[in-house]
Design a protein around this motif. Sequence first.
Motif, short mmCIF file in Angstrom:
data_model
loop_
_atom_site.label_atom_id
_atom_site.label_comp_id
_atom_site.label_asym_id
_atom_site.label_seq_id
_atom_site.Cartn_x
_atom_site.Cartn_y
_atom_site.Cartn_z
N VAL A 25 51.91 59.01 26.33
CA VAL A 25 51.74 59.33 27.42
C VAL A 25 51.46 58.57 28.30
O VAL A 25 51.36 57.19 27.97
CB VAL A 25 50.11 60.50 27.89
N GLY A 26 52.98 58.91 29.54
CA GLY A 26 52.40 58.13 30.79
C GLY A 26 52.10 58.26 32.00
O GLY A 26 51.20 59.67 32.05
N ILE A 27 51.55 57.54 33.03
CA ILE A 27 50.57 58.29 34.19
C ILE A 27 50.89 57.41 34.91
O ILE A 27 51.54 56.29 34.75
CB ILE A 27 49.10 57.84 33.77
N GLY A 28 51.01 58.09 36.13
CA GLY A 28 51.91 57.01 37.67
C GLY A 28 50.95 58.22 38.49
O GLY A 28 50.66 59.09 37.91
N GLY A 29 51.31 58.09 39.86
CA GLY A 29 50.46 58.03 41.11
C GLY A 29 50.71 56.96 42.08
O GLY A 29 50.43 55.96 42.58
N SER A 30 49.74 57.84 42.77
CA SER A 30 48.98 56.41 44.44
C SER A 30 47.25 56.40 44.09
O SER A 30 47.37 57.03 44.29
CB SER A 30 49.10 57.44 45.78
N LEU A 31 47.35 54.91 44.84
CA LEU A 31 45.89 55.01 44.53
C LEU A 31 45.00 54.43 45.52
O LEU A 31 46.35 53.93 46.72
CB LEU A 31 45.54 54.14 43.70
N SER A 32 44.19 54.49 45.73
CA SER A 32 43.18 53.86 47.96
C SER A 32 41.78 53.13 47.46
O SER A 32 41.15 53.97 46.79
CB SER A 32 43.18 54.98 49.07
N GLY A 33 41.64 52.17 48.16
CA GLY A 33 40.20 52.28 47.57
C GLY A 33 39.89 50.37 48.13
O GLY A 33 40.95 50.59 49.72
N THR A 34 39.87 49.36 47.66
CA THR A 34 39.19 48.76 48.47
C THR A 34 39.74 47.34 47.81
O THR A 34 39.94 46.94 46.87
CB THR A 34 38.14 47.70 48.83
N THR A 35 39.95 46.03 48.87
CA THR A 35 40.17 44.53 48.24
C THR A 35 39.30 44.07 48.74
O THR A 35 38.68 43.19 49.84
CB THR A 35 41.85 44.04 47.71
N THR A 36 38.19 43.25 47.78
CA THR A 36 37.37 42.12 48.43
C THR A 36 38.09 40.79 47.34
O THR A 36 38.16 40.37 47.28
CB THR A 36 36.13 43.07 48.08
N THR A 37 37.73 39.76 48.86
CA THR A 37 37.87 38.58 48.52
C THR A 37 37.17 37.47 48.60
O THR A 37 36.36 37.51 50.02
CB THR A 37 39.44 37.81 49.97
N ILE A 38 36.76 36.89 48.42
CA ILE A 38 35.70 35.84 47.74
C ILE A 38 36.28 34.96 48.64
O ILE A 38 36.96 33.66 48.72
CB ILE A 38 35.35 35.30 46.92
N LEU A 39 35.49 34.31 50.30
CA LEU A 39 35.79 33.61 51.17
C LEU A 39 35.13 31.70 50.71
O LEU A 39 35.78 31.08 51.12
CB LEU A 39 35.32 33.88 52.12
N CYS A 40 33.62 32.59 50.41
CA CYS A 40 33.00 31.24 49.70
C CYS A 40 32.11 30.80 48.83
O CYS A 40 31.71 32.54 48.84
CB CYS A 40 32.49 30.87 50.74
N THR A 41 31.39 30.89 48.25
CA THR A 41 30.93 30.96 47.28
C THR A 41 29.46 30.41 47.35
O THR A 41 28.42 30.91 46.80
CB THR A 41 31.15 30.22 45.33
N SER A 42 29.23 29.03 47.83
CA SER A 42 27.62 28.54 48.08
C SER A 42 27.78 27.41 48.89
O SER A 42 29.18 27.06 48.82
CB SER A 42 26.64 28.52 46.23
N GLY A 43 26.76 26.88 48.99
CA GLY A 43 26.79 25.63 49.71
C GLY A 43 26.51 25.98 50.64
O GLY A 43 25.92 26.69 51.14
N PRO A 44 25.81 24.62 51.90
CA PRO A 44 25.05 24.42 53.29
C PRO A 44 26.07 25.38 54.14
O PRO A 44 25.79 26.19 55.49
CB PRO A 44 24.98 23.29 53.36
N SER A 45 28.07 25.80 54.25
CA SER A 45 28.44 25.96 54.61
C SER A 45 28.84 27.24 54.15
O SER A 45 29.28 28.19 54.99
CB SER A 45 29.96 24.67 54.94
#
Length: 170
Positions: A25-45
């Motif tokens: 079996v092989g699969i294929g097609g189109s997907l839609s959703g979201t990409t989340t990017t981490i801009l900062c992790t912690s700290g005062p800023s």
Amino acid sequence: MRLGLGAAAALTLFAAPVNAAVYLVGIGGSLSGTTTTILCTSGPSCNPGNSQHVDPYSGSFSTMLGALNLMQGDNPFSFGSIYSGGLFSGTINNNNGILTGLNLAYSFQSCPPGIPSVGCHLTTATAASFAVSGGVPEPATWALMLLGFGAIGTALRRRRPTTVRVAFAG
């Protein structure tokens, strides 16, 4: 000849599909959703409200799942890894050898587990339906089918030739 054809018919019964079969079996097609990017992790800023940026995602996919033992009806599957190429999960419906795909979920994370770093991406996407290619039955099914054809061929070849005699009146 009757014995040969009877044996071929019996072999055909044994070659009939049962509840499950192995398919490549092989699969294929189109997907839609979201990409989340981490801009900062912690700290005062780092402002918790602005620590991530979410973008829409759409893309196509094509991957080979390999040999799957598919029962009649719905067959859930999971393939891959969220950290390496992505994790695909969904359902493949087997309707007498006709394969269709439903409810695909895709997840990919660019950073290792447990280490949220600036610039890491988490992509999640779905597809209500997807194409399933392949549908090649297991080798045992092919072997029994070929054996049945061979038995039919042998029975036909062993038929006694008929001789036609012409009588001349004279």
